[in-house]
Design an enzyme around this catalytic site. Structure first.
Site, PDB file in Angstrom:
ATOM      1  N   ASP A  35      -1.641  10.981  22.505  1.00  0.00           N
ATOM      2  CA  ASP A  35      -0.500  10.732  21.620  1.00  0.00           C
ATOM      3  C   ASP A  35      -0.663  11.384  20.252  1.00  0.00           C
ATOM      4  O   ASP A  35       0.291  11.463  19.484  1.00  0.00           O
ATOM      5  CB  ASP A  35      -0.304   9.229  21.431  1.00  0.00           C
ATOM      6  CG  ASP A  35       0.256   8.562  22.674  1.00  0.00           C
ATOM      7  OD1 ASP A  35       0.504   9.272  23.666  1.00  0.00           O
ATOM      8  OD2 ASP A  35       0.433   7.328  22.656  1.00  0.00           O
ATOM      9  N   ASP A  46       0.818  -1.212   0.000  1.00  0.00           N
ATOM     10  CA  ASP A  46       0.000   0.000   0.000  1.00  0.00           C
ATOM     11  C   ASP A  46       0.854   1.264   0.000  1.00  0.00           C
ATOM     12  O   ASP A  46       0.464   2.278  -0.586  1.00  0.00           O
ATOM     13  CB  ASP A  46      -0.935   0.010   1.214  1.00  0.00           C
ATOM     14  CG  ASP A  46      -2.118  -0.935   1.043  1.00  0.00           C
ATOM     15  OD1 ASP A  46      -2.478  -1.220  -0.114  1.00  0.00           O
ATOM     16  OD2 ASP A  46      -2.674  -1.373   2.057  1.00  0.00           O
TER      17      ASP A  46
END
Length: 286
Positions: free
Chosen positions: A174, A71
């Site tokens: 995060d 990908d």
């Protein structure tokens, strides 16, 4: 018909699959050109018997781009093809290969391209810009996602996420992902985001390890503008990357704006495989 082929030299060793594809295409009367999808390490030896053309130059007169790799390779090459209005066909010689139409053992189906036995599937893209002290310092286009992360340091970053100027939530964590339906099976899924059929027209926002129960992934219409304002980042800065590319540094007060792009990636379809069949095959049929 002219087809440009971009094999990932680190995955298609000695261009085994690109050679097979070239033979099949030329036997069907298709003109081919071989290009590298990206620059290779200076210590990596390319086969001496291969001639590589310039990708952007060849795309100007091409009818299709065929990518060989995972990908990541397809994402990298498809952006150049999209800017030239060229459809993309992916051949998976990577791991998951969600964007690929063919597996390496299905190359014989490439002979159908010459007679037009294929369809085109359009995928929406996202446009991103970063503002620093009122000035636009970065713009790009994403087929998968825009990731805002804290980097490798174990400190959280503070972010405010707005939808059309209205606060959705403010949280420490995060990072946050803003992705297309195509990107919903990538980083966003790993962060707990929803799977969305790739031909849909939506924007998905997925917090990464949010330090509050109120920050959850949400899905908007294609016409929304998502804004992320960067707050305290501890001793280090936050970072932004588009489709997993090179990260840029974000500073306190920077503003990231994401909206639907005017560009669309056009993927070539030779099979009638359902998205749900792909999910089952990639995740469960192992």
């Amino acid at each position: 018909m002219k087809v440009v082929m971009t094999p990932n030299p680190y995955r298609d060793r000695n261009f085994k699959y690109a050679d097979q594809a070239e033979q099949i295409l030329r036997a069907a009367g298709v003109e081919t050109r071989l290009c590298l999808p990206f620059g290779v390490d200076k210590n990596f030896e390319l086969p001496a018997n291969k001639t590589f053309s310039n990708l952007n130059e060849e795309l100007k007169s091409a009818d299709m781009l065929i990518c060989f790799g995972g990908d990541g390779t397809i994402l990298h090459s498809s952006k150049a093809a999209t800017y030239h209005g060229i459809p993309v066909l992916g051949v998976n010689i990577g791991t998951m290969g969600f964007m690929a139409e063919l597996e390496a053992g299905e190359l014989n189906q490439l002979s159908r391209l010459a007679s037009g036995q294929y369809s085109i599937e359009k995928r929406m893209m996202l446009s991103v810009e970063v503002q620093h002290e009122g000035q636009i310092i970065y713009t790009d286009t994403a087929l998968n996602d825009i990731a805002i992360t804290k980097g490798a340091v174990a400190r959280v970053i503070q972010m405010e996420v707005l939808c059309d100027g209205v606060q959705a939530y403010s949280f420490a964590g995060d990072g946050v992902l803003i992705c297309t339906p195509t990107g919903s099976t990538a980083y966003s899924m790993s962060a707990g985001g929803p799977l969305v059929e790739p031909t849909a027209r939506n924007i998905i926002v997925t917090p990464i390890c949010a330090h509050t129960v109120q920050a959850r992934a949400f899905v908007t219409s294609k016409d929304r503008e998502i804004t992320v304002r960067i707050g305290k980042t501890g001793r280090k800065n936050a970072f932004l990357s588009t489709d997993g590319g090179r990260a840029i540094r974000l500073n306190l007060g920077d503003i990231v704006r994401v909206r639907r792009s005017r560009y669309e990636t056009r993927l070539v379809r030779l099979k009638r495989t359902s998205f749900f069949e792909i999910i089952n095959n990639k995740f469960f049929d192992k």
